[in-house]
Design an enzyme around this catalytic site. Structure first.
Site, PDB file in Angstrom:
ATOM      1  N   HIS A  84       0.847  -1.200   0.000  1.00 50.50           N
ATOM      2  CA  HIS A  84       0.000   0.000   0.000  1.00 50.50           C
ATOM      3  C   HIS A  84       0.877   1.242   0.000  1.00 50.50           C
ATOM      4  CE1 HIS A  84       0.471   0.979   4.341  1.00 50.50           C
ATOM      5  NE2 HIS A  84       0.437  -0.324   4.541  1.00 50.50           N
ATOM      6  N   ASP A  86      -0.270   4.387   0.979  1.00 48.47           N
ATOM      7  CA  ASP A  86      -0.655   5.418   1.950  1.00 48.47           C
ATOM      8  C   ASP A  86       0.072   5.184   3.267  1.00 48.47           C
ATOM      9  OD1 ASP A  86      -2.196   3.052   2.373  1.00 48.47           O
ATOM     10  OD2 ASP A  86      -3.651   4.193   3.570  1.00 48.47           O
ATOM     11  N   ASP A 113       6.256   1.362   7.303  1.00 47.31           N
ATOM     12  CA  ASP A 113       4.891   0.974   6.927  1.00 47.31           C
ATOM     13  C   ASP A 113       4.369   1.897   5.834  1.00 47.31           C
ATOM     14  OD1 ASP A 113       2.415  -0.238   6.923  1.00 47.31           O
ATOM     15  OD2 ASP A 113       1.788   0.547   8.858  1.00 47.31           O
ATOM     16  N   GLU A 142      -5.109   1.789   2.732  1.00 52.55           N
ATOM     17  CA  GLU A 142      -5.008   0.612   3.597  1.00 52.55           C
ATOM     18  C   GLU A 142      -5.143   0.976   5.065  1.00 52.55           C
ATOM     19  OE1 GLU A 142      -3.186  -2.560   6.081  1.00 52.55           O
ATOM     20  OE2 GLU A 142      -2.536  -0.470   5.925  1.00 52.55           O
ATOM     21  N   GLU A 172       4.365  -5.932   3.541  1.00 55.09           N
ATOM     22  CA  GLU A 172       4.246  -5.272   4.849  1.00 55.09           C
ATOM     23  C   GLU A 172       5.458  -5.639   5.705  1.00 55.09           C
ATOM     24  OE1 GLU A 172       2.040  -3.304   6.383  1.00 55.09           O
ATOM     25  OE2 GLU A 172       0.086  -3.518   5.400  1.00 55.09           O
TER      26      GLU A 172
END
Lengths: 369, 369
Positions: A84, A86, A113, A142, A172
């Protein structure tokens, strides 16, 4: 587009341009420095789309601020590499952007992250002749309510972009181990009903909170299973996560609600899990509030096995529910593997060791060689 | 003074004048028709004070809108006759005032709770040579927060006006039986403490709601006593009246609070009652939130015995906490006895049978003869 991108290469630019030939640490910093707190992913998505456009071995599809880039080399296997784009909001006074290199760590929002993982994806995207076909997914939304989740949007609008894959890797942060699949999660309300009365004369009523004693006793006595799926051990759990009852200090309560959270192994379907809860509380009023199935790690598949073997790192079961379950819902087993300590995700002092970025990149390239 | 008094005698007046020579039903109606919702008792208190002023056998003391009127006849016994002069709010569309006589009932706000009882007090106040000395109390602020309670104000400012009595009768509606004393009431919070963790990995935490299972189990197993005091049976009760725990649907709760209400017989002091709760939950964190002792009925006293014998009605223990406990706190045992069905107190269709008003008056006058 409120982002104010800054390049850590020293060449400040007004439009965000990503140089994929830069090393993975520089690329991570560049991605982080294009601020992309959830709902503000357009600029970073534009930058990724522009960087991939010259690569003739990729075909891209954009859905909102989610980008899918696929090879089509006729390989016998297809693997998804997803991340992701964001982040959670920045800290204030001072903001934890732009990124800072401090010794052997890169500090700043998104370093863990998960712009580090996205940088590794982008380095892999440069491989023109990968050993298997690849589907890159760079997705928005996300970190916030699931209605904004770019994977969900693909599932709803263009599932065929994912469904033909044999296996998926979600980059992740896992501290550079492989976390396979994930448990499902179900929430249920177990309700007891009584009869209100003045608490000076409780014999005229019936105490619903006292009836909840049996609900709690069953939770305390419940022996959760540990289930092995594709060689990984998933520890199930059944817990009260909420309880509420009572009207006033002088009234026998006529209702008590125990909210139960059941975390179940990915060998169980959502229906299987609901049946476990209904069975445990068969003599109570039970309402399933939400229920999201888990994901098998798929380590019985050659593509997954080859991935794990190539990396040569520890493989454990993912206990928490993650977006790998969204791949599972599209029929694709998935694992988490990415640089960074997950305990530093969302942390004010978010930072990633440089060597984790480099080793994650090296592992992926080794596997794709 | 927003009240708009109306006389049911047909002689409408602009100033509220109470004619104590009227029959008890007419007097009840006149009292009700001087609207006196809590905090608006001035007009009705003025009217009562004016009506008692001509009676030479009474000495009056006013504290706010609470009036005390005492005989001083040198009798061997002194008895308090007490009633509150405020009511709960009226109904709307239509308002349940002015009162209406319908057949053998008087309808309207206050007819039951408790202008009927106040009318009986006033009729008794006319007796110039009662068989025992009397202390009449007409008090404000019973229906709202205790800080407004006129009995509390007497206790705080002029306790000697009450303390020399042998016995007290509170003319709250009891359906014309005698309800003796009252139970005490204690509220405690029993708290369990855990350690928060993600509910996918509960082994990293400790579930405070699960610990509350033992609190509830003890409440369920608790065998409340029935205690005889002065010949009346008080049924004790120990109940959860509230429970709250939980932070979020995916978090192991670190705290759960069970609110316990203990209703205890008037042979126990407040400290005795607190000790029972601390003992029952000795291995938990217990906080006493409030604690109001009960009241003995005092039926072992000659004055009380004579009252009950003169009335010749049923005598039962009062289970709920009432203002009789305020007399108990001043060293005076007390009973409830008054006209009207207590289930119709505060009711939209509040109404009292005429014969209950008349029989209550007759019983009191018989006793005072």
């Amino acid at each position: 587009m409120s982002s104010s991108p800054q390049s850590t290469s020293g060449n400040a630019t007004t439009a965000p341009v990503l140089d994929l030939s830069a090393d993975v640490v520089t690329l991570t910093a560049a991605l982080c420095d294009i601020e992309s707190v959830s709902l503000n992913e357009a600029t970073v998505c534009d930058a990724i789309e522009a960087a991939l456009a010259p690569l003739g071995h990729l075909t891209t599809t954009r859905i909102g601020n989610t980008l899918v880039a696929r090879t089509d080399l006729g390989r016998s296997e297809r693997v998804v590499l997803a991340g992701h784009i964001d982040t959670v909001p920045l800290t204030t006074e001072p903001a934890n952007l732009p990124t800072q290199r401090r010794g052997e760590e890169l500090w700043g929002r998104g370093t863990v992250d998960m712009k580090g993982g996205v940088a590794v994806q982008l380095k892999a995207a440069l491989v023109a002749e990968p050993s298997r076909d690849l589907t890159f997914v760079f997705y928005e939304g996300e970190e916030i309510d699931s209605q904004y989740n770019g994977l969900l949007h693909i599932h709803q609008q263009r599932p065929e972009l994912i469904e033909d894959a044999d296996f998926a890797v979600l980059l992740e942060p896992t501290g550079s181990i492989v976390e396979g699949g994930c448990k499902g999660t179900l929430r249920a309300e177990v309700v007891t009903k009584g009869i209100a009365a003045h608490s000076a004369r409780p014999w005229n009523g019936h105490n619903a909170i006292h009836d909840a004693a049996e609900v709690l006793a069953r939770l305390v006595a419940y022996q959760p299973e540990t289930v092995e799926v594709d060689g990984l051990e998933y520890r199930e759990a059944m817990n009260a996560v909420g309880i509420a009852g009572g009207i006033a200090g002088n009234v026998i309560p006529d209702r008590c609600v125990v909210t139960v959270n059941y975390r179940y192994a990915p060998d169980k379907s959502e229906d299987d899990a609901a049946a476990v809860v209904h069975q445990l509380f068969s003599d109570f009023v039970v309402t399933i509030v939400d229920n999201a199935g888990g994901a098998r790690p798929g380590l019985d598949r050659p593509a997954a096995r080859a991935f794990v073997d190539a990396l040569g790192v520890d493989v454990v079961a993912k206990q928490g529910w993650t977006d790998v379950a969204r791949f599972s819902a599209m029929g694709v087993p998935a694992v988490n593997f990415g640089p960074g300590d997950p305990n530093l995700a969302h942390h004010d002092e978010e930072r990633v060791p440089v060597d984790q970025l480099e080793s994650a990149e090296a592992a992926l390239l080794r596997w794709l060689a």
